[in-house]
Design an enzyme around this catalytic site. Sequence first.
Site, mmCIF file in Angstrom:
data_model
loop_
_atom_site.group_PDB
_atom_site.id
_atom_site.type_symbol
_atom_site.label_atom_id
_atom_site.label_comp_id
_atom_site.label_asym_id
_atom_site.label_seq_id
_atom_site.Cartn_x
_atom_site.Cartn_y
_atom_site.Cartn_z
ATOM 1 N N HIS A 166 -8.208 5.223 -6.160
ATOM 2 C CA HIS A 166 -6.773 5.084 -5.878
ATOM 3 C C HIS A 166 -5.934 5.984 -6.784
ATOM 4 O O HIS A 166 -4.831 5.621 -7.197
ATOM 5 C CB HIS A 166 -6.327 3.621 -6.033
ATOM 6 N N ASN B 138 -5.706 -3.727 0.251
ATOM 7 C CA ASN B 138 -5.837 -2.490 1.020
ATOM 8 C C ASN B 138 -5.141 -2.633 2.362
ATOM 9 O O ASN B 138 -4.584 -3.687 2.680
ATOM 10 C CB ASN B 138 -7.320 -2.149 1.241
#
Length: 482
Positions: free
Chosen positions: A54, A126
């Site tokens: 990320h 997510n």
Amino acid sequence: MTDKQLTTTAGAPISDNQNSQTAGERGPVLMQDYQLIEKLAHQNRERIPERVVHAKGWGAFGALKITEDISKYTKAKSLQKGATTPMLARFSTVAGELGAADNERDVRGFALKFYTEDGNWDLVGNNTPVFFLRDPYKFPDFIHTQKRHPKTNLRSAEAMWDYWSLSPEALHQVTILMSDRGCPTTPMQMNGYGSHTFSLINDQNERFWVKFHFKTQQGHAHLTNAQSAAKIGETREGYQEALFGTIENGDFPKWTMQIQVMAEEDAEKAAFNPFDLTKVWPHADYPCITIGEFELNRNPENYFAEVEQAAFSPSNIVPGVGFSPDKVLQARLFSYADAHRYRIGTHYEALPVNAPKCPVHHYHKDGNMNFMGQQTGNSDAYYEPNSVAGAPREDATQAEPPLKISGDADRYNHRDGNDDYSQARALHDLFDEGQRARLYANTAEAMQGAKADTIERVLAHYDQISPAYGKGIRAARKALNA
């Protein structure tokens, strides 16, 4: 307006910010030019380690508003009807480095930080309701397959598909990744999910298992592989441009917040493991309940300070919200906070973007960059227990009820007895003809570069999901290689 005086970091005024001090016009630079040294030394330290996963992200501030009464499920103040809670959202890709392109096919991170009156609550999920694994022992291995090959320094299709061919629990998530929703057009046009199972705890100390959903109000929009490549050719910053520009123009995006709820005792009766991160809860049995919405309405003033230094961890919860036996969640409770201590520093939660909006009192001491001093309110209270008047004390009333699920401590094979195909089959069967064709084509493209025996091994799994699934990928591969 009078211009401000330029100074050093120690506050000394700077008379010339254009020229170094030298011994004559053509002489060497002087060591006494502390302003030059400060400037160069700071530049060398302007970057911090990027996130291992990320790394590339985009963020904005806003507020969560609860419109429905769910007090029978939770005592969390920020989840009571009428509550408004300031928040920060950060969206991200998973595999790419800090300089990667925004519009690649990838899972997207969907991290939310709520600044509640009882401390920060971070919901770090997510844009998919499931993930590639159910046992955290495999997380470093999986991430290695998404990063660069140690010899070639290139992404490896062979590593990715070799791992997936030996890990069928991943195929539900792979189906989502290779479907239309694997490449959202912008952050505003995708859903978010807590993905894990969490707890809600009410005033009677009753626990309920919960799944969190955030449904986009902007509508879904996705790019094909060809459209993604064209977009990346135009700009590598498509998401940043879209999110920042939309909010800057006053068109504030919104998401509807929903929950699925399961009674604590039902976890033992369910036909599936409700704590398995590779599985969804059937909506027919556990319908989504709308409880409110959040809106993003303010861009950061400084990206580094407010997005790059933003630190989210699922270990940040508040009274009325708790954890579950989800194995991957349990591991993330350690690994996320530990990553921030390494990446940002010991006192990362004292940085303005991470600092709670409520009073903070703890006995953590010293450490790198302790700029806030003693957090107990009394210099004599630097250990615990103590007899110092007014010092911070534990509060037994905040204890959660004990988990009712337990068993013998052992290393259980997470693949034994697990059905890794039926939910992927149900998702495949939901797709229309066009969606299936794109799924097959995207999967076939992603397999380019993997070894033939690896591809056959993973196709055997697709055949078990559905003969049509395996046949469709084979046909797409044949067309691609014709």
